[in-house]
Write a protein that holds these residues in place. Structure first.
Motif, PDB file in Angstrom:
ATOM      1  N   SER A 115      15.771  35.017  26.889  1.00 36.45           N
ATOM      2  CA  SER A 115      16.906  34.211  27.307  1.00 36.45           C
ATOM      3  C   SER A 115      17.153  33.122  26.270  1.00 36.45           C
ATOM      4  O   SER A 115      16.242  32.406  25.872  1.00 36.45           O
ATOM      5  N   ASP A 116      18.412  33.008  25.837  1.00 35.65           N
ATOM      6  CA  ASP A 116      18.801  31.974  24.889  1.00 35.65           C
ATOM      7  C   ASP A 116      19.988  31.225  25.481  1.00 35.65           C
ATOM      8  O   ASP A 116      21.140  31.599  25.275  1.00 35.65           O
ATOM      9  N   GLY A 117      19.687  30.199  26.266  1.00 42.37           N
ATOM     10  CA  GLY A 117      20.756  29.468  26.953  1.00 42.37           C
ATOM     11  C   GLY A 117      21.352  30.300  28.065  1.00 42.37           C
ATOM     12  O   GLY A 117      20.672  30.673  29.014  1.00 42.37           O
ATOM     13  N   ASP A 118      22.657  30.623  27.953  1.00 40.90           N
ATOM     14  CA  ASP A 118      23.275  31.451  28.992  1.00 40.90           C
ATOM     15  C   ASP A 118      23.259  32.923  28.645  1.00 40.90           C
ATOM     16  O   ASP A 118      23.675  33.744  29.444  1.00 40.90           O
ATOM     17  N   LYS A 119      22.776  33.289  27.462  1.00 44.05           N
ATOM     18  CA  LYS A 119      22.729  34.696  27.061  1.00 44.05           C
ATOM     19  C   LYS A 119      21.358  35.279  27.390  1.00 44.05           C
ATOM     20  O   LYS A 119      20.334  34.728  27.005  1.00 44.05           O
ATOM     21  N   MET A 120      21.356  36.397  28.109  1.00 48.48           N
ATOM     22  CA  MET A 120      20.110  37.049  28.521  1.00 48.48           C
ATOM     23  C   MET A 120      20.066  38.442  27.909  1.00 48.48           C
ATOM     24  O   MET A 120      21.055  39.170  27.964  1.00 48.48           O
TER      25      MET A 120
END
Length: 103
Positions: free
Chosen positions: A42-47
């Motif tokens: 997970s990178d912030g809101d990107k999964m």
């Protein structure tokens, strides 16, 4: 940023800077270890999910120490048969500090 890794048949949610206790790993204290079985990143809101693992994703960490957990008592007993068996067990573990998540 966090990742979900698999080690020893168990899954762990880790972030950079976390200290986790894993099943005993081969390696000396102070050496680096790489986990390539990354299930999700997970990178912030990107999964990003893998099927079963995320391609080209690794998590690196450093072995801090080896040790054992607290003792658990295994007690077997059968009623009215005179059967009693007491045994102790301490699970070995490795303390690992997560240094970098490469996604």
């Amino acid at each position: 940023m966090y990742a979900i890794i698999e080690n020893g048949g168990k899954q762990y949610k880790v972030q950079e800077g976390d200290v986790v206790f894993l099943d005993r790993l081969a390696g000396e204290e102070g050496t680096s270890v790489t986990f390539d079985k990354v299930l999700a990143v997970s990178d912030g809101d990107k999964m990003n999910f893998g099927a079963p693992f995320v391609k080209n994703a690794t998590v690196t960490g450093q072995i801090l120490s080896h040790g054992k957990d607290k003792k658990i008592i295994v007690f077997k007993f059968k009623a009215k048969k005179g059967y009693r068996k007491k045994q102790g067990h301490r699970q070995p573990h490795t303390k690992v500090k997560i240094e970098k998540i490469n996604a």
